[in-house]
Design a protein around this motif. Sequence first.
Motif, PDB file in Angstrom:
ATOM      1  N   THR A  50      49.209  48.690  46.649  1.00 11.44           N
ATOM      2  CA  THR A  50      49.039  47.541  45.759  1.00 11.44           C
ATOM      3  C   THR A  50      47.725  47.627  45.003  1.00 11.44           C
ATOM      4  OG1 THR A  50      47.999  46.205  47.508  1.00 11.44           O
ATOM      5  CG2 THR A  50      50.404  46.069  47.270  1.00 11.44           C
ATOM      6  N   ASN A  51      47.692  46.983  43.857  1.00  8.19           N
ATOM      7  CA  ASN A  51      46.507  47.012  43.011  1.00  8.19           C
ATOM      8  C   ASN A  51      45.622  45.806  43.290  1.00  8.19           C
ATOM      9  OD1 ASN A  51      44.646  47.565  41.036  1.00  8.19           O
ATOM     10  ND2 ASN A  51      45.863  46.641  39.408  1.00  8.19           N
ATOM     11  N   THR A  52      45.101  45.754  44.493  1.00 15.06           N
ATOM     12  CA  THR A  52      44.134  44.737  44.888  1.00 15.06           C
ATOM     13  C   THR A  52      43.498  45.190  46.187  1.00 15.06           C
ATOM     14  OG1 THR A  52      43.790  42.381  45.399  1.00 15.06           O
ATOM     15  CG2 THR A  52      45.855  43.376  46.137  1.00 15.06           C
ATOM     16  N   GLY A  53      42.259  44.780  46.436  1.00  8.68           N
ATOM     17  CA  GLY A  53      41.587  45.250  47.625  1.00  8.68           C
ATOM     18  C   GLY A  53      41.452  46.759  47.633  1.00  8.68           C
ATOM     19  N   TYR A  54      41.723  47.384  48.770  1.00  8.34           N
ATOM     20  CA  TYR A  54      41.652  48.830  48.879  1.00  8.34           C
ATOM     21  C   TYR A  54      42.741  49.485  48.014  1.00  8.34           C
ATOM     22  CZ  TYR A  54      42.117  53.542  50.741  1.00  8.34           C
ATOM     23  OH  TYR A  54      42.199  54.902  50.851  1.00  8.34           O
ATOM     24  N   GLY A  55      42.349  50.485  47.251  1.00 11.10           N
ATOM     25  CA  GLY A  55      43.318  51.191  46.412  1.00 11.10           C
ATOM     26  C   GLY A  55      43.471  50.628  45.021  1.00 11.10           C
ATOM     27  N   SER A  56      42.653  49.624  44.678  1.00  9.00           N
ATOM     28  CA  SER A  56      42.746  49.001  43.358  1.00  9.00           C
ATOM     29  C   SER A  56      42.466  49.994  42.236  1.00  9.00           C
ATOM     30  CB  SER A  56      41.743  47.847  43.239  1.00  9.00           C
ATOM     31  OG  SER A  56      42.063  46.787  44.091  1.00  9.00           O
ATOM     32  N   GLU A  63      34.534  51.652  39.523  1.00  8.83           N
ATOM     33  CA  GLU A  63      34.336  50.736  40.642  1.00  8.83           C
ATOM     34  C   GLU A  63      35.525  49.791  40.796  1.00  8.83           C
ATOM     35  OE1 GLU A  63      30.704  48.781  39.675  1.00  8.83           O
ATOM     36  OE2 GLU A  63      29.452  50.541  40.106  1.00  8.83           O
ATOM     37  N   VAL A  64      35.650  49.211  41.992  1.00 11.84           N
ATOM     38  CA  VAL A  64      36.692  48.225  42.276  1.00 11.84           C
ATOM     39  C   VAL A  64      36.108  46.830  42.167  1.00 11.84           C
ATOM     40  CG1 VAL A  64      38.159  47.235  44.078  1.00 11.84           C
ATOM     41  CG2 VAL A  64      38.081  49.712  43.761  1.00 11.84           C
ATOM     42  N   ASN A  65      36.722  46.000  41.339  1.00 11.04           N
ATOM     43  CA  ASN A  65      36.345  44.595  41.218  1.00 11.04           C
ATOM     44  C   ASN A  65      37.625  43.774  41.107  1.00 11.04           C
ATOM     45  OD1 ASN A  65      33.256  44.289  40.887  1.00 11.04           O
ATOM     46  ND2 ASN A  65      33.773  46.033  39.586  1.00 11.04           N
ATOM     47  N   CYS A  66      37.856  42.906  42.079  1.00 17.16           N
ATOM     48  CA  CYS A  66      39.100  42.133  42.120  1.00 17.16           C
ATOM     49  C   CYS A  66      38.888  40.687  41.696  1.00 17.16           C
ATOM     50  CB  CYS A  66      39.692  42.162  43.528  1.00 17.16           C
ATOM     51  SG  CYS A  66      40.117  43.814  44.117  1.00 17.16           S
ATOM     52  N   ASP A  67      39.975  40.062  41.278  1.00 14.96           N
ATOM     53  CA  ASP A  67      40.009  38.635  40.958  1.00 14.96           C
ATOM     54  C   ASP A  67      40.967  37.947  41.919  1.00 14.96           C
ATOM     55  OD1 ASP A  67      38.421  38.972  38.562  1.00 14.96           O
ATOM     56  OD2 ASP A  67      40.223  39.796  37.621  1.00 14.96           O
ATOM     57  N   HIS A  84      35.837  35.974  40.802  1.00 19.54           N
ATOM     58  CA  HIS A  84      35.946  37.321  40.240  1.00 19.54           C
ATOM     59  C   HIS A  84      34.822  38.172  40.809  1.00 19.54           C
ATOM     60  CE1 HIS A  84      32.598  37.336  37.186  1.00 19.54           C
ATOM     61  NE2 HIS A  84      32.662  36.053  37.445  1.00 19.54           N
ATOM     62  N   ASN A  85      34.855  39.445  40.501  1.00 25.22           N
ATOM     63  CA  ASN A  85      33.846  40.384  40.992  1.00 25.22           C
ATOM     64  C   ASN A  85      33.868  40.458  42.521  1.00 25.22           C
ATOM     65  OD1 ASN A  85      31.763  42.261  40.799  1.00 25.22           O
ATOM     66  ND2 ASN A  85      30.160  40.699  40.759  1.00 25.22           N
ATOM     67  N   ILE A  86      35.081  40.507  43.079  1.00 27.77           N
ATOM     68  CA  ILE A  86      35.233  40.584  44.534  1.00 27.77           C
ATOM     69  C   ILE A  86      35.329  42.049  44.943  1.00 27.77           C
ATOM     70  CG2 ILE A  86      36.605  39.848  46.519  1.00 27.77           C
ATOM     71  CD1 ILE A  86      37.834  37.705  44.681  1.00 27.77           C
ATOM     72  N   CYS A  87      34.371  42.521  45.711  1.00 21.02           N
ATOM     73  CA  CYS A  87      34.378  43.894  46.206  1.00 21.02           C
ATOM     74  C   CYS A  87      34.664  43.860  47.704  1.00 21.02           C
ATOM     75  CB  CYS A  87      33.048  44.585  45.920  1.00 21.02           C
ATOM     76  SG  CYS A  87      32.637  44.662  44.167  1.00 21.02           S
ATOM     77  N   HIS A  88      35.873  43.508  48.050  1.00 22.34           N
ATOM     78  CA  HIS A  88      36.256  43.348  49.450  1.00 22.34           C
ATOM     79  C   HIS A  88      37.720  43.735  49.590  1.00 22.34           C
ATOM     80  CE1 HIS A  88      36.558  41.617  53.467  1.00 22.34           C
ATOM     81  NE2 HIS A  88      35.249  41.482  53.464  1.00 22.34           N
ATOM     82  N   ASP A  89      38.091  44.204  50.786  1.00 24.41           N
ATOM     83  CA  ASP A  89      39.474  44.642  50.972  1.00 24.41           C
ATOM     84  C   ASP A  89      40.429  43.499  51.290  1.00 24.41           C
ATOM     85  OD1 ASP A  89      38.509  44.151  53.492  1.00 24.41           O
ATOM     86  OD2 ASP A  89      39.249  46.007  54.398  1.00 24.41           O
TER      87      ASP A  89
END
Length: 342
Positions: A50-56, A63-67, A84-89
């Motif tokens: 999936t495109n969120t957390g690990y593997g985004s 870099e990985v930055n999730c919403d 936003h700017n969540i760098c967590h799995d």
Amino acid sequence: MNNSDILVAHVGAGRHSSSKSKQYGKLLHEALAYNEIQEVGEILEKNALTNTGYGSALDYNGEVNCDCSFMISRNGQVSSGSAHNICHDTPIRSTIELFQKVDEVYCNKLGYFGLNRPVLVDYGNKTLRSMINLEETPHKNLVSSHAKKIYDLYKTKLDDDESLALEALPDVQDTIGIISIQSSGSSIASSSGGNFFKLPGRIGCAGVIGAAIYRLERNNKEVYCLCSGNGEDILTMQLASMVCHSLLEAEDDYSDTIVNTIMQRKKDLSLNSPGSSEFCVPYVGVLCLIRDISLEETTLLYCHSTESFYFGFKSQRGKEVVRSTHDPKKVGKTFVRGEYRL
């Protein structure tokens, strides 16, 4: 699971790799074994499929930055927030925990100044994290080998040949979404890593309430909506909110209501955003849950103009995983649609 409990989860509307179809199905089955959005989210977000957390997907800087956004209703009280700017799995769990801390600060300190609690925050802001006493978590590498391979392969070439951009997106590039209804209350959430090579600082639809998620309740009728696909179109249309309001007023023909709302909203806004101008209809997938409490009826509806839309659900009637696909010649031109009685 009580007779009234319902769980719905999706892993994005977009372009899933057909070779991984069984893996997506297995992942959804695994997620449906849980009930809380934090638990379900953790299963989906920690998996590289999936495109969120690990593997985004990686942004322009690699870099990985999730919403993420959520809405939780308990005992007549609604709690909501987005980050936003969540760098967590585990973006969903992390965002909910962050806002629990924010609530404490506003109840005990800032609320005395008459300030309203924020709805959207920057998860990575160090001053914010210090003020709300949010513990620092050990740094985790969220970059999967697959994402890094795509990034390394195309990053140096994109500036010279823009035609390579679409080739850099072999798999789904959008959100996950979850709806959980239990006797104690209901919750809805979404999280996403955005698209490959996104502008650092971009906030996608998963990070805005009313875009990727929304819920409404009135006169013994509840409506929940999850949206996925072209984030800029979804944000511009405030799609989840628009669909919820339309369904709340509709008496029947819910499937037509969803599609007509999408098309009318597009027409009203004259959407011509990058990535959507070539399509006759917005490149989106929509998943809606409608509960008529007085009649004790619950209907799950979906539609998508994307290549595929994978989701699953469970209720007293059982559990099912749906891997809906579109005719390649009709992608972005028509909607695939369907419904289930839960």
